[in-house]
Design a protein around this motif. Structure first.
Motif, short mmCIF file in Angstrom:
data_model
loop_
_atom_site.label_atom_id
_atom_site.label_comp_id
_atom_site.label_asym_id
_atom_site.label_seq_id
_atom_site.Cartn_x
_atom_site.Cartn_y
_atom_site.Cartn_z
N LEU A 1 0.83 -1.20 0.00
CA LEU A 1 0.00 0.00 0.00
C LEU A 1 0.87 1.25 0.00
CD1 LEU A 1 -2.80 1.24 0.11
CD2 LEU A 1 -2.75 1.02 2.61
N LEU A 2 1.90 1.23 0.82
CA LEU A 2 2.81 2.38 0.86
C LEU A 2 3.49 2.57 -0.49
CD1 LEU A 2 4.31 1.93 4.43
CD2 LEU A 2 3.05 3.93 3.59
N ALA A 3 3.89 1.47 -1.10
CA ALA A 3 4.55 1.55 -2.41
C ALA A 3 3.60 2.14 -3.45
CB ALA A 3 5.01 0.16 -2.84
N ALA A 4 2.36 1.67 -3.44
CA ALA A 4 1.38 2.16 -4.41
C ALA A 4 1.09 3.64 -4.17
CB ALA A 4 0.09 1.35 -4.31
N ALA A 5 1.03 4.04 -2.90
CA ALA A 5 0.78 5.44 -2.57
C ALA A 5 1.93 6.32 -3.07
CB ALA A 5 0.59 5.61 -1.07
N ARG B 1 0.97 13.75 -17.80
CA ARG B 1 0.97 12.32 -18.11
C ARG B 1 -0.24 11.65 -17.46
NH1 ARG B 1 3.59 12.34 -21.73
NH2 ARG B 1 2.22 10.66 -22.29
N ILE B 2 -1.39 11.82 -18.10
CA ILE B 2 -2.64 11.37 -17.49
C ILE B 2 -2.71 9.86 -17.33
CG2 ILE B 2 -5.12 11.21 -17.92
CD1 ILE B 2 -5.00 14.01 -19.07
N GLU B 3 -2.30 9.13 -18.36
CA GLU B 3 -2.43 7.67 -18.29
C GLU B 3 -1.60 7.06 -17.18
OE1 GLU B 3 -4.75 6.09 -19.66
OE2 GLU B 3 -5.38 7.85 -20.77
N GLU B 4 -0.44 7.67 -16.91
CA GLU B 4 0.39 7.16 -15.83
C GLU B 4 -0.35 7.32 -14.49
OE1 GLU B 4 1.50 8.35 -18.46
OE2 GLU B 4 3.37 7.36 -19.01
N TRP B 5 -0.96 8.50 -14.30
CA TRP B 5 -1.71 8.72 -13.07
C TRP B 5 -2.88 7.74 -12.97
CZ3 TRP B 5 -6.69 9.96 -11.62
CH2 TRP B 5 -6.86 10.29 -10.27
N GLU B 6 -3.58 7.55 -14.08
CA GLU B 6 -4.72 6.63 -14.07
C GLU B 6 -4.29 5.23 -13.64
OE1 GLU B 6 -7.87 7.06 -14.47
OE2 GLU B 6 -7.99 9.12 -15.19
N GLN B 7 -3.19 4.79 -14.19
CA GLN B 7 -2.71 3.44 -13.85
C GLN B 7 -2.31 3.36 -12.38
OE1 GLN B 7 0.67 2.10 -16.10
NE2 GLN B 7 0.56 0.03 -15.24
N ALA B 8 -1.59 4.39 -11.91
CA ALA B 8 -1.17 4.39 -10.51
C ALA B 8 -2.39 4.47 -9.58
CB ALA B 8 -0.24 5.58 -10.25
N HIS B 9 -3.40 5.21 -10.00
CA HIS B 9 -4.63 5.35 -9.22
C HIS B 9 -5.34 4.01 -9.08
CE1 HIS B 9 -8.95 6.90 -8.87
NE2 HIS B 9 -8.38 7.08 -7.71
N LEU B 10 -5.46 3.31 -10.22
CA LEU B 10 -6.10 2.00 -10.21
C LEU B 10 -5.34 1.04 -9.29
CD1 LEU B 10 -8.42 0.50 -11.54
CD2 LEU B 10 -6.89 -0.17 -13.37
N ARG B 11 -4.02 1.06 -9.40
CA ARG B 11 -3.21 0.16 -8.58
C ARG B 11 -3.32 0.50 -7.10
NH1 ARG B 11 2.56 -1.09 -11.55
NH2 ARG B 11 1.70 -1.80 -13.54
N PHE B 12 -3.41 1.78 -6.79
CA PHE B 12 -3.56 2.17 -5.39
C PHE B 12 -4.83 1.57 -4.80
CE2 PHE B 12 -5.46 4.90 -2.19
CZ PHE B 12 -4.46 4.93 -1.24
N HIS B 13 -5.93 1.73 -5.52
CA HIS B 13 -7.19 1.20 -4.99
C HIS B 13 -7.17 -0.32 -4.90
CE1 HIS B 13 -9.82 4.70 -4.38
NE2 HIS B 13 -9.06 5.28 -5.30
N ARG B 14 -6.49 -0.94 -5.84
CA ARG B 14 -6.36 -2.40 -5.75
C ARG B 14 -5.55 -2.79 -4.53
NH1 ARG B 14 -6.26 -3.84 -11.65
NH2 ARG B 14 -4.02 -3.66 -11.76
N ALA B 15 -4.47 -2.05 -4.29
CA ALA B 15 -3.62 -2.37 -3.14
C ALA B 15 -4.37 -2.16 -1.83
CB ALA B 15 -2.35 -1.51 -3.17
N LEU B 16 -5.19 -1.12 -1.79
CA LEU B 16 -5.91 -0.82 -0.56
C LEU B 16 -6.83 -1.96 -0.15
CD1 LEU B 16 -6.64 1.38 1.56
CD2 LEU B 16 -8.44 2.15 0.00
#
Lengths: 221, 221
Positions: free
Chosen positions: B111-115, B127-142
């Motif tokens: 979770l910390l890594a994803a954050a 770089r919108i797509e990068e944020w989108e991907q990181a956002h999706l991964r954060f919620h998955r990690a949570l």
DNA sequence: ATTTCCCTAAAAATCGATTTTTTTATCAAT
DNA sequence: ATTGATAAAAAAATCGATTTTTAGGGAAAT
């Protein structure tokens, strides 16, 4: 004009339905790899519609698609059964509450009709598929008024997954009688809008099938 | 040995991923009928893998398949957005509670890594797509530690549906900053195992995106 | 002027054959 | 006997062409 049995439907959709039914009723062994050419002759279709159906079933969760290794029937795992049953209970209780709040007289009528069909199907214990269909429709009718198409979609999907496990167990008249008594009681609670009582009974109802399937699932592998 | 960009993957899976991404980010108009031969040339594949991908996407809910009339991008309906957002809130709150109960130190690390990745992505607003991907991964990690694969599956599906609506709205730096503050706060609540606080914040978090999408959705048609 | 019917063009669905990848079988070398 | 490479066989994935179905336009009939 000849009304063929497949009027207005694509071959792809027909194989999808037929295969879906066969997967749920356990026609294939758990973990089995599907031989595509054998399916082709069995369902009497070409390769393209068959592969389209297999892809849809994999997206639905009734098949597993391995990289370049075709399609496989998912294994039966006790852990997954518990996951499915637990989630199904939670989602159906959610939907039940909403259906009791939103349900109108049309909903009540549909529910009574479905309950009647189920009672009639219960009188013919040898016609298993008829009961299965009536059973599925009853549960759909019970929750149909919840107002959330996506919730109903997921519940339907979980119901199919659950049935794959439940139908491993041999038919048991005693348990089926108990289940049908619960169905009748659920109708009464629905008409009375007794949310708490209905949630408790629905929980018990699913738990019963869960326990039966559990015994069969842990014995099988 | 040449490592092609598509090593170990089928053409079918590649088109599936590419099309899925394009559908979520709104490359096609809502309600649009897909011209299959155009897709064939655009994604550079043959008919068979393309049709398999379309069938999978229809089963997933990102396309509608009409009887013998091909595939259509689902319309955007305010009612459906509300359904998706409401159900997503309920399911994610369920998963959040379970994740807080089951999560171990490995979960905290992920979770910390994803954050961290999300914070970094936030520094590059273009770089919108990068944020989108990181956002999706954060919620998955949570929610990843909730212990229910089926719940995670449905949440992922709802997240994709939700994003299709959310991404109709033009990028808004102010809102994105607020969202990212909420992400950081969610991490703190997770480490503290504050279930009540986290549920409330997650509800607020989804509600914010929901309201933004709502404004855009009601203005569009 | 409107409706109905038929014909044509376009699109979807399906089939048969080909190409690519995986699996199985064989055989030599350690 | 076990391992590792190689070749043959089987299966999966993909392509190109054919068949079937739908959508649209225009003429005939009401």
């Amino acid at each position: 004009m000849t009304t063929s049995p497949s009027a207005g439907t694509t071959a792809s959709s027909q194989v999808f339905e037929a295969l879906k039914h066969d997967l749920i009723r356990g026609r294939f062994a758990a973990g089995e790899k599907l031989a595509i050419s054998a399916l082709k002759t069995h369902y009497g279709v070409g390769l393209s519609p068959l592969r389209e159906a297999l892809n849809r079933l994999a997206a639905y969760g009734l098949l597993e698609q391995e990289n370049q290794r075709g399609f496989r029937v998912p294994a039966m795992r006790l852990e997954e059964l518990d996951d499915i049953a637990g989630l199904r209970t939670q989602l159906e209780c959610m939907a039940l509450t909403q259906a009791f709040q939103n349900g109108d007289s049309e909903w009540e009528s549909q529910l009574l009709a479905a309950a009647h069909r189920l009672r009639r199907a219960d009188e013919q214990p040898e016609r298993i598929e008829e009961w299965e269909q009536a059973h599925l429709r009853f549960h759909r009718a019970l929750l149909g008024a919840c107002g959330s198409p996506w919730l109903l979609r997921f519940i339907g999907q979980l119901h199919d997954q659950f049935d794959r496990y439940r139908r491993m167990a041999p038919p048991n008249p005693g348990i089926r009688t108990t289940l049908d008594e619960q169905h009748a009681a659920l109708v009464e609670l629905a008409l009375a809008r007794d949310i708490q009582g209905a949630r408790a009974l629905l929980d018990t109802h699913i738990r019963l099938s869960h326990e039966v399937a559990r015994g069969c699932c842990s014995a099988a592998p």
